[in-house]
Enzyme design. Structure first.
Site, PDB file in Angstrom:
ATOM      1  N   GLY A  28       0.821  -1.215   0.000  1.00 36.32           N
ATOM      2  CA  GLY A  28       0.000   0.000   0.000  1.00 36.32           C
ATOM      3  C   GLY A  28       0.848   1.255   0.000  1.00 36.32           C
ATOM      4  CB  ALA A  29       2.028   3.884   1.261  1.00 34.15           C
ATOM      5  CG  LEU A  30      -0.856   1.411  -3.676  1.00 33.67           C
ATOM      6  CD1 LEU A  30      -2.032   0.861  -4.471  1.00 33.67           C
ATOM      7  CD2 LEU A  30       0.290   0.403  -3.650  1.00 33.67           C
ATOM      8  CG  HIS A  31       4.952   5.382  -5.086  1.00 31.90           C
ATOM      9  ND1 HIS A  31       5.414   4.694  -6.198  1.00 31.90           N
ATOM     10  CD2 HIS A  31       5.572   4.815  -4.021  1.00 31.90           C
ATOM     11  CE1 HIS A  31       6.312   3.801  -5.819  1.00 31.90           C
ATOM     12  NE2 HIS A  31       6.408   3.832  -4.499  1.00 31.90           N
ATOM     13  CG  HIS A  34       3.213   1.031  -5.572  1.00 31.98           C
ATOM     14  ND1 HIS A  34       3.424   2.058  -4.688  1.00 31.98           N
ATOM     15  CD2 HIS A  34       3.934  -0.017  -5.095  1.00 31.98           C
ATOM     16  CE1 HIS A  34       4.235   1.661  -3.718  1.00 31.98           C
ATOM     17  NE2 HIS A  34       4.559   0.407  -3.943  1.00 31.98           N
ATOM     18  CG  ASP A 150      11.850  -2.938  -3.489  1.00 33.50           C
ATOM     19  OD1 ASP A 150      12.296  -2.489  -2.433  1.00 33.50           O
ATOM     20  OD2 ASP A 150      10.878  -2.427  -4.087  1.00 33.50           O
ATOM     21  CD  GLN A 153      10.357  -7.251  -2.590  1.00 37.76           C
ATOM     22  OE1 GLN A 153      10.282  -6.988  -1.395  1.00 37.76           O
ATOM     23  NE2 GLN A 153       9.601  -6.650  -3.483  1.00 37.76           N
ATOM     24  CB  VAL A 176       8.327   4.609 -11.667  1.00 38.85           C
ATOM     25  CG1 VAL A 176       7.682   5.968 -11.922  1.00 38.85           C
ATOM     26  CG2 VAL A 176       7.764   3.551 -12.619  1.00 38.85           C
ATOM     27  NE  ARG A 187      10.483   2.007   4.799  1.00 37.91           N
ATOM     28  CZ  ARG A 187      10.329   0.713   4.482  1.00 37.91           C
ATOM     29  NH1 ARG A 187      10.653   0.272   3.289  1.00 37.91           N
ATOM     30  NH2 ARG A 187       9.833  -0.135   5.365  1.00 37.91           N
TER      31      ARG A 187
HETATM   32  P1  AMP Z   1       6.109  -2.101  -1.753  1.00 36.22           P
HETATM   33  O1  AMP Z   1       4.691  -1.741  -1.570  1.00 36.22           O
HETATM   34  O2  AMP Z   1       7.052  -0.979  -1.475  1.00 36.22           O
HETATM   35  O3  AMP Z   1       6.474  -3.404  -1.099  1.00 36.22           O
HETATM   36  O4  AMP Z   1       6.279  -2.363  -3.314  1.00 36.22           O
HETATM   37  C1  AMP Z   1       5.396  -3.166  -4.036  1.00 36.22           C
HETATM   38  C2  AMP Z   1       5.970  -3.389  -5.402  1.00 36.22           C
HETATM   39  O5  AMP Z   1       6.149  -2.137  -6.051  1.00 36.22           O
HETATM   40  C3  AMP Z   1       7.364  -4.052  -5.376  1.00 36.22           C
HETATM   41  O6  AMP Z   1       7.456  -4.995  -6.435  1.00 36.22           O
HETATM   42  C4  AMP Z   1       8.296  -2.892  -5.584  1.00 36.22           C
HETATM   43  O7  AMP Z   1       9.520  -3.257  -6.160  1.00 36.22           O
HETATM   44  C5  AMP Z   1       7.469  -2.049  -6.532  1.00 36.22           C
HETATM   45  N1  AMP Z   1       7.926  -0.648  -6.529  1.00 36.22           N
HETATM   46  C6  AMP Z   1       8.096   0.153  -5.450  1.00 36.22           C
HETATM   47  N2  AMP Z   1       8.589   1.353  -5.835  1.00 36.22           N
HETATM   48  C7  AMP Z   1       8.732   1.302  -7.181  1.00 36.22           C
HETATM   49  C8  AMP Z   1       9.212   2.212  -8.170  1.00 36.22           C
HETATM   50  N3  AMP Z   1       9.648   3.422  -7.845  1.00 36.22           N
HETATM   51  N4  AMP Z   1       9.216   1.810  -9.466  1.00 36.22           N
HETATM   52  C9  AMP Z   1       8.773   0.564  -9.811  1.00 36.22           C
HETATM   53  N5  AMP Z   1       8.313  -0.348  -8.927  1.00 36.22           N
HETATM   54  C10 AMP Z   1       8.296   0.013  -7.636  1.00 36.22           C
END
Ligand code: AMP
Length: 278
Positions: A28-31, A34, A150, A153, A176, A187
């Site tokens: 979540g906290a989607l940008h 995401h 990530d 990951q 992105v 973050r």
């Molecule tokens: P998170 O919610 O941070 O665990 O991320 C969920 C998914 O979004 C993971 O596969 C991350 O690698 C991906 N993600 C997070 N930030 C970005 C970004 N800036 N660009 C592309 N994918 C992202």
């Protein structure tokens, strides 16, 4: 767009799907990073397939001194982002829906996890592998989509998929970034306005260093430039093999320049490609 809070209801929905099912696991906290992943999932699924976003702040991947409680949870904004990106369904389980109180079985990856972020985040990747494995088992997606932001990951999940024979195609998409080069991240919200103006210098330092040829020269250049950022503290700066995450000694195989930098309250991670040089 459907919402599921329980495994049983999500499983019932899954049972009736015959075409591609593309899973996008998130906390979540989607940008917009995401959102772009969800759009890419939509393209993979096509008109006949289904896109499922999971939103779950997974407690088992946070250390005792990390930001589990403080992690942002802007639910209605997140649901709007899922809808805009083209999701068909969102899975929003509670922690007790996902974990029995006395859960005692986990998935542990042992070769790629101890390095990079794993050095300062003991147990983090066991938490990641366990929750992703559970989502794979609950939804039996044909595809799952992850961000290259990530990188460690992603490498670990590919390894888990290979070693445990999950019948899931792992797709990844480039990081992105904001216009100034900072990798989009939930973050980034922890940065003060002053720190936010300094944060893009991390990517600038990495991009400049990556123009050099030898891994040692790349590390030296990147470290020197990041030392010049006021208030920045280095967790790690490493050049690693893109697949095995072992330290890069030459440029025969594709590599990644990966960093974790503390800026104020935020721990920012980023990585960029170091293509092989023939
Ligand atoms: P998170 O919610 O941070 O665990 O991320 C969920 C998914 O979004 C993971 O596969 C991350 O690698 C991906 N993600 C997070 N930030 C970005 C970004 N800036 N660009 C592309 N994918 C992202």
């Amino acid at each position: 767009m459907k919402l599921f809070h329980t495994i049983a209801s999500a499983r019932r929905w899954r049972k009736n799907l015959r075409s591609k099912v593309v899973l996008v696991p998130t906390m979540g906290a989607l940008h917009h990073g995401h959102e772009s992943l969800i759009e890419n999932a939509r393209k993979i699924a096509g008109k006949k397939g289904a896109v499922l976003v999971s939103i779950f702040v997974n407690p088992t991947q946070f250390g005792p001194k990390e930001d589990f409680q403080a992690y942002p949870r802007p639910l209605s904004k997140d649901l709007a982002t899922c809808k805009r990106g083209g999701a068909d369904a969102v899975f929003l389980p509670s922690a007790c829906e996902m974990y029995a109180a006395d859960a005692s079985v986990t998935v542990c990856e042992s070769k790629l996890s101890p390095t990079l972020c794993g050095r300062s985040r003991a147990g983090h990747f066991d938490g990641v592998c366990t929750i992703v494995a559970k989502l794979f088992l609950v939804f039996q997606p044909t595809h799952a989509v992850f961000g290259e932001k990530d990188w460690q990951q992603l490498a670990i999940i590919r390894r888990m998929g290979r070693d445990l024979n999950f019948p899931v195609t792992i797709e990844s998409f480039p990081t992105v970034r904001e216009r100034d080069g900072l990798a989009a991240s939930s973050r980034n919200a922890y940065l003060t306005p002053q720190e936010r103006t300094l944060a893009p210098l991390i990517h600038a330092a990495m991009a400049k260093a990556a123009d050099l040829k030898k891994p040692q020269a790349i590390l030296k250049s990147c470290t020197a430039a990041i030392h010049k950022i006021p208030g920045a503290r280095i967790d790690y700066i490493e050049a690693v093999d893109a697949c095995t995450l072992a330290p890069l000694s030459n440029r025969k195989n594709p590599g990644r320049l990966a960093v974790a930098i503390f800026l104020g309250k935020a721990r920012l991670i980023d990585n960029i490609p170091l293509p092989s040089i023939a």
